[in-house]
Design a protein around this motif. Structure first.
Motif, mmCIF file in Angstrom:
data_model
loop_
_atom_site.group_PDB
_atom_site.id
_atom_site.type_symbol
_atom_site.label_atom_id
_atom_site.label_comp_id
_atom_site.label_asym_id
_atom_site.label_seq_id
_atom_site.Cartn_x
_atom_site.Cartn_y
_atom_site.Cartn_z
ATOM 1 N N ARG A 271 70.052 -7.932 4.781
ATOM 2 C CA ARG A 271 69.269 -8.885 3.985
ATOM 3 C C ARG A 271 70.193 -9.825 3.201
ATOM 4 O O ARG A 271 69.960 -11.043 3.166
ATOM 5 C CB ARG A 271 68.362 -8.112 3.029
ATOM 6 C CG ARG A 271 67.433 -8.978 2.191
ATOM 7 C CD ARG A 271 66.450 -8.091 1.440
ATOM 8 N NE ARG A 271 65.691 -8.827 0.452
ATOM 9 C CZ ARG A 271 64.821 -8.269 -0.385
ATOM 10 N NH1 ARG A 271 64.590 -6.968 -0.332
ATOM 11 N NH2 ARG A 271 64.175 -9.001 -1.265
ATOM 12 N N SER B 283 60.708 1.514 -1.735
ATOM 13 C CA SER B 283 61.241 1.378 -3.088
ATOM 14 C C SER B 283 62.733 1.686 -3.131
ATOM 15 O O SER B 283 63.484 1.085 -3.902
ATOM 16 C CB SER B 283 60.476 2.288 -4.051
ATOM 17 O OG SER B 283 60.550 3.645 -3.641
ATOM 18 N N ALA C 17 69.962 -3.353 3.351
ATOM 19 C CA ALA C 17 70.212 -4.262 2.234
ATOM 20 C C ALA C 17 71.335 -5.240 2.571
ATOM 21 O O ALA C 17 71.261 -6.434 2.245
ATOM 22 C CB ALA C 17 70.566 -3.468 0.978
ATOM 23 N N TYR D 33 69.010 -2.680 -2.606
ATOM 24 C CA TYR D 33 69.242 -4.124 -2.439
ATOM 25 C C TYR D 33 69.588 -4.777 -3.776
ATOM 26 O O TYR D 33 70.572 -5.526 -3.876
ATOM 27 C CB TYR D 33 67.996 -4.767 -1.826
ATOM 28 C CG TYR D 33 67.939 -6.271 -1.954
ATOM 29 C CD1 TYR D 33 68.720 -7.095 -1.141
ATOM 30 C CD2 TYR D 33 67.100 -6.879 -2.891
ATOM 31 C CE1 TYR D 33 68.674 -8.480 -1.268
ATOM 32 C CE2 TYR D 33 67.040 -8.250 -3.019
ATOM 33 C CZ TYR D 33 67.835 -9.043 -2.214
ATOM 34 O OH TYR D 33 67.781 -10.405 -2.345
ATOM 35 N N GLU E 276 64.533 -1.414 -1.891
ATOM 36 C CA GLU E 276 64.542 -2.479 -2.900
ATOM 37 C C GLU E 276 65.530 -2.158 -4.014
ATOM 38 O O GLU E 276 66.256 -3.037 -4.490
ATOM 39 C CB GLU E 276 63.131 -2.671 -3.483
ATOM 40 C CG GLU E 276 62.977 -3.898 -4.341
ATOM 41 C CD GLU E 276 63.126 -5.207 -3.568
ATOM 42 O OE1 GLU E 276 63.341 -6.252 -4.210
ATOM 43 O OE2 GLU E 276 63.045 -5.177 -2.316
ATOM 44 N N ARG E 277 65.578 -0.897 -4.434
ATOM 45 C CA ARG E 277 66.528 -0.505 -5.480
ATOM 46 C C ARG E 277 67.963 -0.717 -5.009
ATOM 47 O O ARG E 277 68.794 -1.288 -5.730
ATOM 48 C CB ARG E 277 66.325 0.963 -5.857
ATOM 49 C CG ARG E 277 67.343 1.471 -6.869
ATOM 50 C CD ARG E 277 67.236 2.959 -7.100
ATOM 51 N NE ARG E 277 67.551 3.767 -5.940
ATOM 52 C CZ ARG E 277 68.800 4.032 -5.531
ATOM 53 N NH1 ARG E 277 69.845 3.520 -6.177
ATOM 54 N NH2 ARG E 277 69.008 4.801 -4.465
#
Length: 207
Positions: free
Chosen positions: A51, A5, A48, A11, A8-9
């Motif tokens: 990605r 998580s 991130a 990113y 994802e945050r």
């Protein structure tokens, strides 16, 4: 918060900053410095950035780190040409006949030009039944968001052309929209040099 998580945050936060133009072209994106601003450790920031590099939203080189992309005029012309071709393909999709476009293009008076461009092309992508075309459109929308404001500054007619495309979309005039979209990207290519000049930091020379 677990590692997934957090990643994802970071990113999503970093992506929003980059596509929103928080960093001038060529800015080095150092994971250690960004980690402080993003309230995270350098590891998820680096992940991130890798990605985002895969999505071509940031540039990266082996042993040289990451940076905000720098577009030459030819680079921008190539992206515009690619974007125009994708939109043309999407507007020939068989699913267009059963679409309900008005619900995909909700009017928001407070939206500026970059947000309206992104909304229109995302809406066109949603009408296309080819997933690869949809994904490619979303990617070019994200990659181009940070220089849309420069388009509006350097082309007084940009808003007028966008409004004409929005009207054709809402009325489901697909042939007209294909024509106006092609014209929009021809104009973008013609003005690419002005956009590149507007994005270049004052201290950056042409080299």
């Amino acid at each position: 918060m677990n590692a997934g998580s957090t990643m994802e945050r970071v990113y999503l936060d970093l992506k929003a900053r980059i596509v929103g133009g928080a960093y001038p072209p060529g800015t080095r994106l150092d994971p250690f410095h960004l980690a402080k601003r993003l309230a995270a450790s350098p590891t998820p920031v680096r992940e991130a950035l890798h990605r985002l590099s895969g999505e071509r939203i940031v540039d990266s080189w082996h042993q040289e780190g990451f940076r905000q992309p720098i577009f030459a005029e030819s680079d921008l012309c190539d992206l515009y040409q690619w974007a125009g071709a994708l939109i043309g393909l999407a507007l020939r999709a068989p699913a267009l006949g059963s679409a309900v476009p008005a619900s995909l293009l909700v009017s928001m008076e407070v939206e500026d030009y970059p947000a309206r461009v992104a909304r229109l092309f995302r809406a066109i992508a949603l009408l296309c039944d080819n997933r690869e075309i949809r994904y490619a459109i979303v990617n070019f929308v994200e990659r181009s968001e940070f220089f849309r404001a420069a388009e509006a500054r350097t082309d007084p007619a940009a808003d007028e052309h966008l409004s004409a495309m929005e009207a054709a979309f809402r009325s489901e005039r697909w042939t007209e929209l294909r024509s106006k979209s092609a014209g929009f990207y021809r104009r973008r290519i013609a003005h690419a040099g002005r956009v590149v000049a507007a994005l270049r930091p004052r201290s950056q020379t042409i080299g």
